[in-house]
Design a protein around this motif. Structure first.
Motif, short mmCIF file in Angstrom:
data_model
loop_
_atom_site.label_atom_id
_atom_site.label_comp_id
_atom_site.label_asym_id
_atom_site.label_seq_id
_atom_site.Cartn_x
_atom_site.Cartn_y
_atom_site.Cartn_z
N LEU A 136 0.81 -1.22 0.00
CA LEU A 136 0.00 0.00 0.00
C LEU A 136 0.84 1.27 0.00
N ASP A 137 2.15 1.15 -0.10
CA ASP A 137 3.02 2.33 -0.05
C ASP A 137 2.74 3.36 -1.14
N PRO A 138 2.38 2.96 -2.39
CA PRO A 138 2.15 3.98 -3.43
C PRO A 138 1.01 4.95 -3.13
N CYS A 139 0.11 4.59 -2.25
CA CYS A 139 -1.01 5.51 -1.98
C CYS A 139 -1.10 5.87 -0.49
N GLY A 181 -4.14 -20.90 0.65
CA GLY A 181 -4.04 -19.97 -0.46
C GLY A 181 -3.42 -18.65 -0.06
N ALA A 182 -3.68 -17.63 -0.88
CA ALA A 182 -3.06 -16.33 -0.64
C ALA A 182 -4.06 -15.21 -0.88
N ILE A 183 -3.86 -14.12 -0.15
CA ILE A 183 -4.63 -12.90 -0.31
C ILE A 183 -3.66 -11.73 -0.43
N LYS A 184 -3.89 -10.88 -1.41
CA LYS A 184 -3.01 -9.74 -1.63
C LYS A 184 -3.83 -8.46 -1.58
N VAL A 185 -3.35 -7.47 -0.83
CA VAL A 185 -3.99 -6.16 -0.74
C VAL A 185 -2.98 -5.13 -1.25
N SER A 186 -3.35 -4.42 -2.30
CA SER A 186 -2.43 -3.45 -2.90
C SER A 186 -3.19 -2.18 -3.24
N GLY A 187 -2.43 -1.14 -3.57
CA GLY A 187 -3.05 0.13 -3.92
C GLY A 187 -2.17 0.95 -4.85
N ASN A 188 -2.81 1.89 -5.53
CA ASN A 188 -2.08 2.81 -6.39
C ASN A 188 -2.92 4.06 -6.59
N GLU A 218 -6.20 11.13 -10.48
CA GLU A 218 -6.87 11.76 -9.34
C GLU A 218 -7.77 10.78 -8.59
N GLN A 219 -7.44 9.49 -8.65
CA GLN A 219 -8.22 8.48 -7.95
C GLN A 219 -7.30 7.55 -7.17
N LEU A 220 -7.77 7.12 -6.00
CA LEU A 220 -7.06 6.15 -5.19
C LEU A 220 -7.71 4.79 -5.43
N GLN A 221 -6.91 3.82 -5.86
CA GLN A 221 -7.44 2.50 -6.16
C GLN A 221 -6.87 1.47 -5.20
N SER A 254 -8.16 -12.54 -10.86
CA SER A 254 -6.92 -12.21 -10.18
C SER A 254 -5.75 -12.99 -10.76
N GLY A 255 -4.58 -12.38 -10.73
CA GLY A 255 -3.38 -13.09 -11.16
C GLY A 255 -3.01 -14.23 -10.23
N LEU A 256 -3.62 -14.24 -9.03
CA LEU A 256 -3.36 -15.31 -8.07
C LEU A 256 -4.22 -16.54 -8.35
N GLY A 257 -5.19 -16.38 -9.27
CA GLY A 257 -6.05 -17.51 -9.60
C GLY A 257 -7.46 -17.40 -9.09
N GLY A 258 -7.75 -16.33 -8.34
CA GLY A 258 -9.09 -16.15 -7.81
C GLY A 258 -9.75 -14.92 -8.39
N ILE A 259 -10.27 -14.05 -7.50
CA ILE A 259 -10.98 -12.84 -7.90
C ILE A 259 -10.27 -11.62 -7.33
N ALA A 260 -10.24 -10.55 -8.09
CA ALA A 260 -9.69 -9.27 -7.64
C ALA A 260 -10.81 -8.25 -7.58
N ILE A 261 -11.06 -7.70 -6.41
CA ILE A 261 -12.05 -6.65 -6.23
C ILE A 261 -11.32 -5.32 -6.24
N GLN A 262 -11.64 -4.48 -7.22
CA GLN A 262 -10.99 -3.17 -7.36
C GLN A 262 -11.96 -2.08 -6.91
N VAL A 263 -11.49 -1.23 -6.01
CA VAL A 263 -12.30 -0.12 -5.49
C VAL A 263 -11.55 1.18 -5.77
N ARG A 264 -12.26 2.15 -6.35
CA ARG A 264 -11.64 3.45 -6.67
C ARG A 264 -12.43 4.57 -6.00
N PHE A 265 -11.70 5.51 -5.40
CA PHE A 265 -12.30 6.67 -4.76
C PHE A 265 -11.62 7.94 -5.28
N PRO A 266 -12.38 9.03 -5.42
CA PRO A 266 -11.75 10.30 -5.83
C PRO A 266 -10.91 10.87 -4.69
#
Length: 336
Positions: free
Chosen positions: A214-217, A248-255, A259-262, A321-333
């Protein structure tokens, strides 16, 4: 007969001669005038008859078409959403008929959704109630001894029932616009990291490997309600844990971009079919065909997440998801 001079700059430049009107005295002239008047009258009368006849036929034709539209509208008012118009012209009335058909299709679809919604809710409520009834009857009849395990089973079903009712209540508030949002500048990464700390034990119990990037955001604020955003991330993480195979694995990332935080919460296998991804945020929707309560909740968590994100002028979507499951993407202004 008289002449009238025409003046221009104090000079006479011409004359206008006016001859007095002569009375029609000639019998032939009178007869001609009478014939003209008579012909004009006949033409006018014939034209009027044609106009009235045409108007009657056109009026009858339009009345028939409008009567069909009126009948369809009355059927829709009475709750018959299967009726369709027989008018297929490409004029204004035809376009109106098309709009009525579109309305009927929408109402029919909404009716089916409402009926399915009621059936699904009935199923979800009936199941824990049936278990509670069976458990308590077994305890009363002495079939099952009153032990900690029996009480724990009852408490588990009560908690499941309470969560379902609470989720339904939250969605009903959202539908009527009664959910209160107390927005203020929030450093979203810090909020999410605090929530992730509370899930560390749960993930260890399921032998899930958590990766956080989460460092990029970091140190970026959005305008939001901390309580609702906490509910959002808890639902997303619960969903990831519930539908990720043990080990399995869970990954939490951000960018941040445009002008949006994802924020992205992705997990490993299993996944769902591509055509099912857009439906994951529908109420009471489950990707599996069977209604297995051991593999999931009532199917309301992601629907609540969507309502919360929409209330923050954000967007939420599901992808593979690249991990083989589902990726939920959330974007906020992002706010300045």
């Amino acid at each position: 007969m008289s002449d009238h001079p025409i003046h221009f700059e104090d000079h006479i430049i011409g004359y206008i001669r006016v001859e007095p009107f002569k009375k029609i005295t000639d019998a032939l002239d009178k007869e001609f005038i009478n014939h003209q008047l008579e012909a004009f009258f006949k033409i006018a009368l014939t034209s009027l008859l044609f106009i009235l006849s045409g108007a009657w036929f056109v009026g009858r034709y339009l009345k028939k078409r409008f009567s069909a539209l009126e009948k369809q509208a009355n059927e829709l008012t009475a709750g018959n959403y299967t009726i369709r118009s027989a008018i297929h012209k490409r004029d204004e009335i035809g376009r109106l008929a098309t709009h009525l058909d579109t309305l009927a299709i929408t109402l029919e679809r909404n009716q089916r959704s409402r009926q399915q919604w009621i059936a699904d809710i009935s199923h979800e409520l009936r199941t824990p109630l049936a278990i509670l009834k069976g458990e308590t009857e077994a305890l009363i009849d002495g079939i099952r001894p009153l032990k900690r395990q029996a009480i724990h089973s009852l408490a588990s079903e009560i908690e499941r029932l309470n969560n379902l009712v609470e989720d339904l209540y939250q969605l009903s508030l959202s539908d009527v616009g009664a959910l209160n949002y107390k927005k203020e500048p929030i450093e979203l990464v810090g909020l999410l990291e605090d929530i992730l700390d509370t899930f560390s034990t749960r993930m260890a119990e399921h032998d899930l490997q958590l990766t956080v990037d989460l460092d990029p955001c970091r140190d970026i604020d959005i305008s939001g309600d901390s309580a609702r955003l906490t509910q959002l991330f808890i639902n997303l993480l619960e969903n990831a844990i519930r539908y990720t195979n043990q080990g399995g694995a869970i990954k939490v990332s951000g960018n941040c971009k445009n002008e949006q935080l994802q924020l992205i919460i992705e997990d490993s296998a299993p996944t769902v079919a591509t055509e099912k991804l857009p439906h994951l945020f529908e109420r009471l929707y489950r990707s599996e065909s069977s209604r297995n309560r051991n593999t999931g909740g009532a199917g309301l968590g992601l629907a609540i997440c969507k309502e919360i994100v929409n209330a923050h002028q954000g967007k939420i979507e599901a992808k593979h998801s690249g991990l083989g499951g589902i990726a939920i993407q959330v974007r906020f202004p992002i706010i300045d």
